[in-house]
Design a protein around this motif. Structure first.
Motif, PDB file in Angstrom:
ATOM      1  N   THR A 132      -4.680   6.110  -9.201  1.00  0.00           N
ATOM      2  CA  THR A 132      -4.529   6.557  -7.825  1.00  0.00           C
ATOM      3  C   THR A 132      -4.164   8.031  -7.788  1.00  0.00           C
ATOM      4  O   THR A 132      -3.300   8.493  -8.548  1.00  0.00           O
ATOM      5  CB  THR A 132      -3.469   5.736  -7.063  1.00  0.00           C
ATOM      6  N   SER A 145      -2.778  11.424   0.873  1.00  0.00           N
ATOM      7  CA  SER A 145      -2.181  10.981   2.124  1.00  0.00           C
ATOM      8  C   SER A 145      -2.722  11.825   3.271  1.00  0.00           C
ATOM      9  O   SER A 145      -3.340  12.872   3.064  1.00  0.00           O
ATOM     10  CB  SER A 145      -0.652  11.108   2.066  1.00  0.00           C
ATOM     11  N   CYS A 197      -2.051  -0.293  -9.490  1.00  0.00           N
ATOM     12  CA  CYS A 197      -2.380   1.097  -9.162  1.00  0.00           C
ATOM     13  C   CYS A 197      -1.529   2.005 -10.039  1.00  0.00           C
ATOM     14  O   CYS A 197      -0.299   1.930 -10.004  1.00  0.00           O
ATOM     15  CB  CYS A 197      -2.110   1.377  -7.693  1.00  0.00           C
ATOM     16  N   SER A 254      -9.893   6.675  -0.478  1.00  0.00           N
ATOM     17  CA  SER A 254      -8.981   6.253  -1.533  1.00  0.00           C
ATOM     18  C   SER A 254      -9.526   4.975  -2.152  1.00  0.00           C
ATOM     19  O   SER A 254      -9.569   3.929  -1.498  1.00  0.00           O
ATOM     20  CB  SER A 254      -7.579   6.014  -0.967  1.00  0.00           C
ATOM     21  N   ARG A 271      -6.499  12.016   2.504  1.00  0.00           N
ATOM     22  CA  ARG A 271      -6.915  10.644   2.222  1.00  0.00           C
ATOM     23  C   ARG A 271      -8.050  10.227   3.147  1.00  0.00           C
ATOM     24  O   ARG A 271      -8.985   9.532   2.731  1.00  0.00           O
ATOM     25  CB  ARG A 271      -5.719   9.711   2.396  1.00  0.00           C
ATOM     26  N   ALA A 289      -6.683   2.333  -2.461  1.00  0.00           N
ATOM     27  CA  ALA A 289      -6.367   1.662  -1.200  1.00  0.00           C
ATOM     28  C   ALA A 289      -7.452   0.664  -0.832  1.00  0.00           C
ATOM     29  O   ALA A 289      -7.164  -0.440  -0.352  1.00  0.00           O
ATOM     30  CB  ALA A 289      -6.197   2.697  -0.085  1.00  0.00           C
ATOM     31  N   GLN A 309       1.081   4.140  -2.987  1.00  0.00           N
ATOM     32  CA  GLN A 309       0.663   5.514  -2.700  1.00  0.00           C
ATOM     33  C   GLN A 309       1.778   6.530  -2.880  1.00  0.00           C
ATOM     34  O   GLN A 309       1.531   7.734  -2.817  1.00  0.00           O
ATOM     35  CB  GLN A 309       0.127   5.601  -1.265  1.00  0.00           C
ATOM     36  N   THR A 310       3.015   6.079  -3.102  1.00  0.00           N
ATOM     37  CA  THR A 310       4.118   7.031  -3.202  1.00  0.00           C
ATOM     38  C   THR A 310       4.935   6.922  -4.488  1.00  0.00           C
ATOM     39  O   THR A 310       5.673   7.854  -4.817  1.00  0.00           O
ATOM     40  CB  THR A 310       5.082   6.860  -2.008  1.00  0.00           C
ATOM     41  N   GLN A 330      -3.039   9.238  -5.061  1.00  0.00           N
ATOM     42  CA  GLN A 330      -1.950   9.212  -4.076  1.00  0.00           C
ATOM     43  C   GLN A 330      -2.170  10.237  -2.968  1.00  0.00           C
ATOM     44  O   GLN A 330      -1.276  10.977  -2.583  1.00  0.00           O
ATOM     45  CB  GLN A 330      -0.607   9.435  -4.779  1.00  0.00           C
ATOM     46  N   ASP A 358       0.832  -1.206   0.000  1.00  0.00           N
ATOM     47  CA  ASP A 358       0.000   0.000   0.000  1.00  0.00           C
ATOM     48  C   ASP A 358       0.864   1.252   0.000  1.00  0.00           C
ATOM     49  O   ASP A 358       0.595   2.205  -0.731  1.00  0.00           O
ATOM     50  CB  ASP A 358      -0.928  -0.012   1.210  1.00  0.00           C
TER      51      ASP A 358
END
Length: 452
Positions: free
Chosen positions: A249, A253, A277, A262, A257, A265, A113-114, A251, A109
């Motif tokens: 995504t 945070s 993703c 999300s 988020r 996610a 996300q990054t 992304q 995950d």
């Protein structure tokens, strides 16, 4: 050709991810970079295990390069890829990290996300191996909204389908009350069946939004949702036994988020299939930007001199062979409309009969047709006339623009300011505020001073 990067911690889940990555690399002709991030421990032992795993994958037909890094697995892997570049990161559904950091979420995950490139989280390698070795079609569900990340997801899926056979469904999930309100659909809102008008409009909008990327890739499906979009996508993927779910995504945070949620996610956490993703950044610069072509325009008039002059701009900007939709909004007398010679059948305090309403609609439609310039036919431009009754003119225009899916709305404006604007309001301004379509506002020309 950019490489595929696969992170491994030598667990069974990581081994499954490596098998899938090797299959995809062999099928696409890309180099597989096998990365192990040592978070402490015996570096020499880690290097030997990495070499052994790389050799195992080479026997599967992939070109493999090993790389040993140090640091926190997810952060170091992402930093390496963001700096060096890659076509895809492949990780297992579970990953190891120091116990103190597990509260943040899974390694997969955090990577998804990054990372600035697509991330494939593998549940099982079997479908990818059958796709790469035997040519068995990969069953793919792509979750699509109207965002840049969805466009990136569709483009990445197309690249995958060009490498090997894929059965692709592009699925858009919507919330019925929201779409019924946006399109001005009256009556009871079904929470079970997709409304035909909603399905028609959304399918057209999706086809227009992703025309170049989705054409020939797979069918577009519009389905309603009673809960989270992620849950709906997961349920459909499980129902249809899909091998892969692809989602864009944003992304998000932190609080952003938590507030917006999300989808990616949620799909990562709930799907039994593998999940890809794709961030919006993955589509940046992949295609040259083209000039928009205006093929349909909505022009609204109240039959004032200014409005009738303004609608001529609709035919001026629409492309040859395009369509101009002429609209007049009747404000019902029972809502206190100002007396107007056009509304001869409307008398304050008495609702018009159905026959009077139909006669008025025919009369208004005839007046709209009289506004069509002769040059329109010569350019192959089709003109369609629409008459609606609505208390709010601006709301009716905005809704009709959505239902027709026009590229542009054309309106006249008196250009009032100050007290005049505050007292009388502005339909054009209200349409700009309410609608989501570009609006061309034609203002009254300033009078020329003879002395100038």
């Amino acid at each position: 050709m950019m490489a595929i990067v696969c992170g491994t911690d030598f667990t069974p889940n990581a081994e499954a991810a490596c098998d899938a990555a090797a299959a995809i690399a062999a099928r696409t002709g890309r180099t597989l970079e096998l990365v192990h991030v040592a978070d402490g421990g015996d570096r020499d032992a880690a290097a030997r295990r990495l070499d052994a795993e790389a050799e195992r994958l080479r026997r599967r037909g992939a070109t493999v390069e090993g790389r040993l890094l140090e640091g926190a697995p997810d952060e170091t892997l992402v930093e390496h890829v963001n700096a060096a570049g890659a076509w895809l990161i492949v990780v297992g559904a579970l990953g190891r990290r120091s116990r103190s950091r597990w509260a943040i979420g899974s390694t997969a995950d955090r990577v998804a996300q990054t990372a600035a490139v697509p991330v494939l989280v593998v549940r099982s390698p079997a479908a990818f191996e059958a796709w790469a070795q035997d040519g068995k079609p990969l069953r793919v569900l792509v979750g699509a909204d109207f965002s840049g990340s969805a466009q990136a997801a569709i483009r990445w899926t197309r690249a995958l389908a060009e490498a090997g056979p894929c059965e692709v469904r592009i699925v858009h999930v919507y919330w019925p009350p929201e779409e019924h309100a946006r399109l001005g659909i009256r009556g009871a809102v079904s929470m079970v069946d997709v409304h035909p008008e909603v399905e028609k409009v959304l399918a057209r909008e999706l086809a227009t939004r992703f025309h170049d990327d989705a054409a020939g890739l797979g069918e577009i499906h519009v389905e309603l949702s009673l809960g989270r979009v992620a849950d709906s996508l997961v349920w459909r993927a499980d129902r249809d036994a899909d091998d892969l779910v692809v989602v864009g995504t944003h992304q998000r945070s932190g609080l952003d988020r938590l507030w917006h949620g999300s989808v990616s996610a949620g799909v990562l956490q709930g799907a039994s299939a593998s999940v890809a993703c794709v961030p919006a950044a993955a589509a940046a610069g992949t295609q040259a930007r083209s000039l928009p072509v205006v093929r349909s325009v909505l022009a609204a008039t109240d039959f004032s001199e200014l409005a009738d002059e303004a609608v001529l701009h609709a035919w001026a900007v629409v492309a040859d062979g395009g369509t101009v939709h002429l609209l007049h909004v009747i404000e019902p007398a029972e809502l206190g409309a100002t007396p107007n010679p056009l509304y001869a059948h409307f008398v304050r305090g008495r609702a018009p009969t159905p026959e009077e309403r139909r006669a008025l609609h025919r009369e208004v439609a005839d007046r709209l047709r009289q506004l069509v310039p002769a040059a329109a036919a010569a350019r192959g431009i089709t003109t369609e006339c629409h008459v609606v009754e609505e208390a709010s003119v601006a709301e009716a225009i905005a809704r009709m623009a959505e239902r027709l899916g026009v590229a542009l709305v054309c309106l006249g404006s008196h250009g009032r300011s100050g007290l005049g604007r505050a007292f009388l309001g502005s339909v054009a301004e209200d349409v700009v505020r309410r609608g989501e379509r570009p609006v061309l506002i034609v203002r009254r020309p300033e009078p020329v001073d003879p002395g100038d």
